[in-house]
Design an enzyme around this catalytic site. Structure first.
Site, mmCIF file in Angstrom:
data_model
loop_
_atom_site.group_PDB
_atom_site.id
_atom_site.type_symbol
_atom_site.label_atom_id
_atom_site.label_comp_id
_atom_site.label_asym_id
_atom_site.label_seq_id
_atom_site.Cartn_x
_atom_site.Cartn_y
_atom_site.Cartn_z
ATOM 1 N N GLU A 68 23.831 -18.234 31.454
ATOM 2 C CA GLU A 68 22.561 -18.847 31.055
ATOM 3 C C GLU A 68 22.548 -18.907 29.537
ATOM 4 O OE1 GLU A 68 18.993 -17.051 32.672
ATOM 5 O OE2 GLU A 68 17.874 -17.459 30.830
ATOM 6 N N GLU A 108 13.220 -19.511 23.115
ATOM 7 C CA GLU A 108 12.117 -18.932 23.870
ATOM 8 C C GLU A 108 11.091 -18.403 22.877
ATOM 9 O OE1 GLU A 108 13.255 -16.933 27.890
ATOM 10 O OE2 GLU A 108 14.739 -16.271 26.407
#
Length: 225
Positions: A123, A128
């Site tokens: 990933e 974020e």
């Protein structure tokens, strides 16, 4: 790699005031397994209330509303195209509000390594941000050997005080032996390097990043950060 060594292979300018282009994007729908693995509180939909193109921008909008057993709705888009290596750039202005969790990230198209799709096949978290710390932009990588379940994931944040008030450019440079994430603006798109992750010599458990990955754009609500 210098900018002039890249060639454009895919883009979406979101130029039409219409629903999201289904030839380019799919949607995740519902609440997933255990709140998409993070105990998130939203139900994802493909409604224009939650995702639409407007004024040459993609709008992802979370709502507080009772919907299919959840108290919030939002949207999570997945690119139909996927790639191995290259430069990804997303220009975005982030939402503000405690409990919000916007992300620009990538997952593998297929399971190739190990026993589990995640984390064995990787990933890439390009960007974020969480609502209780809106001035911090974080990049992370997850693999079989290095992931948040083991609390070993490579992760790093930088301060971007105007991430919620101005558009920023979030960049991933991905080569056969390195991932680099940056944040900047139109004048200095590589102003701050957020994270670097090298291939190393630990095999696929450290570096499963030699296969096609697709883009995900979403806003989650709540969850375990």
């Amino acid at each position: 790699m210098a900018s002039n060594q890249y060639r454009l292979v895919w883009e979406d300018q979101f130029s039409d005031d219409d629903p999201v282009d289904r030839n380019r994007w799919d949607f995740d729908i519902g609440t997933g397994d255990n709140g998409w693995g993070n105990q998130e509180a939203q139900c994802y939909t493909d409604r224009t209330d939650n995702a639409r193109c407007e004024n040459q921008r993609l709008i992802i909008e979370a709502h507080r509303e009772d919907y299919q057993g959840q108290r919030f709705t939002s949207a999570r888009l997945k690119s139909k195209m996927s790639w191995t290596y290259g430069r990804l750039q997303v220009k975005a202005k982030l939402p503000s509000g405690r409990g919000l969790w916007p992300a620009i990230w990538m997952l593998p198209r297929t399971k190739i390594y190990g026993n589990a799709y995640w984390p064995d096949n990787g990933e890439i978290d390009v960007m974020e941000q969480v609502g209780y710390d809106p001035n911090k932009i974080v990049s992370s990588v997850h693999t079989a050997k290095y992931n948040h379940m083991k609390n070993t994931q490579p992760t790093h944040g930088v301060d971007v005080p105007d991430a919620c008030s101005n558009f920023k450019i979030y960049t991933l440079d991905w080569t056969s032996d390195q991932l680099e994430m940056f944040v900047g603006d139109d004048n200095q798109p590589f102003e701050q390097r957020i994270l670097v992750w090298d291939k190393g010599n630990q095999g696929w458990e450290r570096w499963p990043f030699d296969n096609d990955f697709f883009i995900i754009l979403n806003i989650a609500i709540g969850g375990t950060w």
